[in-house]
Design an enzyme around this catalytic site. Structure first.
Site, PDB file in Angstrom:
ATOM      1  CG  ASP A 198      -1.937   0.952   1.097  1.00 45.72           C
ATOM      2  OD1 ASP A 198      -1.522   2.133   0.537  1.00 45.72           O
ATOM      3  OD2 ASP A 198      -2.747   1.166   1.828  1.00 45.72           O
ATOM      4  CG  HIS A 199       3.009   4.036  -3.146  1.00 50.31           C
ATOM      5  ND1 HIS A 199       3.893   4.848  -2.689  1.00 50.31           N
ATOM      6  CD2 HIS A 199       3.927   3.588  -4.405  1.00 50.31           C
ATOM      7  CE1 HIS A 199       5.146   5.104  -3.079  1.00 50.31           C
ATOM      8  NE2 HIS A 199       5.258   4.387  -4.383  1.00 50.31           N
ATOM      9  NE  ARG A 200      -4.159   3.830   0.913  1.00 52.41           N
ATOM     10  CZ  ARG A 200      -5.242   3.492   1.474  1.00 52.41           C
ATOM     11  NH1 ARG A 200      -6.400   4.242   1.628  1.00 52.41           N
ATOM     12  NH2 ARG A 200      -5.328   2.264   1.930  1.00 52.41           N
TER      13      ARG A 200
END
Length: 448
Positions: free
Chosen positions: A418-420
């Protein structure tokens, strides 16, 4: 008295369940806590006990039907009072009032209107028409509580149905035109000349037309199946996963030393670690250096929750579909204990005895796609998790080793994230740490 049992929440915030099978039928007498149905929810099949002792009056769902939590499930006839009557009771008249008797329907008014006599011409015309329908009496209609009187109105007259007759016309098949050699070839090949599109002059079927008919793919029928149960839950989870900004990175790793370690430990006796349990240990050690891979992004609060323990989810392929079974507190287990725990969870998932908690508590997932003979892939995140590791098949490949080329056991590791929560630098460091332990497993003893 009658009482209705509503579908309870069988897990942590689950919203619906599917009726897999009923263990009772209408009219059966059931005891308290007797299993009345098998219910599937959150990828687990569980037994549903009866909260009442009595007689089954009505089953509100059929097998294969999905119900929302709180929907009516079973109606019982039990002794004692009921908290929720099954049928609404009529509203009692107010104190001092007499119950109203059914009103007589009013007589039909003459065609000319009240107080007027119809003229003779009108009477003659109406003798050829259908008699006028009488006004229906007021009727009582049940509502949520009690009943109300609804004045009847003239119902619209339904027009008579008419069906147009279509004469049957037999399709006239024109005889196919072909020369004798082509007819003989068509007979040998089992080809209906009438079904071949002719391209020869004057509509003649040629040898080339037969060749095209043989090469053309035959029409195949298709069918549809209802998406239900585990497949339906998986579809929902994967659709939710697509809302997460995914990214992935790959690393090829020489696992020759790890495989040798697994063989040496197996030679000492059982139980012993497996390649999957050793790789799981490498993932756990690497996660300690990159905490973001064991976290959850809460979009509503704009917060990242970092988990203090690692509940390792293992993707298990079952006859009903793919499930993620959790080995809780996996960071407290060694490779041998992990091997036993993973095997036990996989067996529970395949035979359907796994509990809902074990299917919803994982914080970091491993998918061993190598068992299907593929080198790797980009797995979708399990909802609520920030990383998933895919282990590919082990291949014997030419590899640089100690300054020379040698045949080594190589495996591809993929990390989707998850790039967040984590960025490419952190994800790359995570997959490199996994690879470093698998290439030189002795490092785990020396450095941890």
């Amino acid at each position: 008295m009658s009482v209705v049992f509503r579908l309870p929440d069988l897990g942590e915030g689950l919203t619906e369940s599917e009726i897999v099978s009923w263990k009772v039928a209408e009219g059966d007498a059931v005891a308290l806590n007797q299993v009345i149905a098998e219910v599937e929810t959150a990828k687990a099949v569980v037994d549903l006990p009866s909260p009442y002792a009595g007689v089954v009056r009505r089953l509100h769902a059929s097998e294969g039907e999905t119900l929302e939590v709180g929907a009516p499930l079973v109606e019982y006839d039990v002794e004692g009072e009921s908290d929720a009557p099954a049928e609404p009771e009529p509203v009692a008249p107010a104190s001092g009032e007499e119950p109203s008797a059914p009103e007589e329907p009013p007589p039909s008014a003459p065609p000319g209107g009240p107080g007027l006599e119809p003229d003779e011409s009108d009477a003659v015309d109406r003798t050829e028409e259908e008699p006028a329908e009488e006004e229906p009496a007021e009727e009582s209609v049940a509502v949520l509580v009690g009943s109300v009187k609804v004045a009847g109105g003239r119902k619209p007259k339904r027009a008579a149905r008419t069906f147009a007759q279509t004469p049957f016309v037999r399709e006239q098949r024109q005889p196919a035109r072909a020369f004798p050699p082509v007819r003989r070839l068509a007979k040998e090949r089992g080809i209906d000349l009438a079904a071949v599109v002719p391209t020869g002059e004057g509509g003649v079927v040629t040898r080339a037309d037969l060749d095209r008919a043989v090469a053309a793919p035959s029409a195949r029928s298709s069918h549809r199946e209802r998406v239900s149960g585990l497949r339906r839950q998986t579809a929902k989870a994967m659709t939710a996963a697509l809302a997460v900004p995914h990214a992935a990175c790959f690393l090829q790793v020489d696992v020759t030393e790890t495989l040798r370690l697994a063989r040496d430990l197996a030679a000492e006796g059982s139980p012993s670690p497996t390649l999957l349990s050793l790789a799981s240990r490498a993932v756990i050690l690497a996660a300690a250096r990159t905490p973001g891979v064991n976290a959850t992004f809460h979009a509503d609060a704009e917060e990242i929750e970092f988990h203090d323990r690692i509940n390792l989810g293992i993707a298990v392929a079952t006859e009903r579909g793919l499930v993620v079974a959790s080995v809780d507190d996996a960071d407290r287990l060694d490779a041998t204990q992990l091997a036993g725990a993973i095997a036990a969870r996989a067996a529970e998932a395949r035979d359907g005895s796994i509990g809902v908690a074990a299917l919803t508590s994982s914080t970091l997932t491993i998918s061993n796609v190598g068992v299907f003979g593929v080198d790797g892939g980009i797995p979708l995140l399990t909802p609520g998790q920030s990383a998933i590791v895919a282990l590919g098949a082990v291949r014997r490949l030419p590899w640089e080793h100690e300054g020379a080329v040698a045949l080594r056991d190589v495996m591809t590791i993929t990390v989707s994230f998850d790039h967040r929560v984590i960025d490419g630098r952190e994800a790359s460091a995570f997959v490199r740490d996994i690879g470093r332990v698998l290439e030189r497993p002795g490092l785990a003893l020396a450095r941890g």
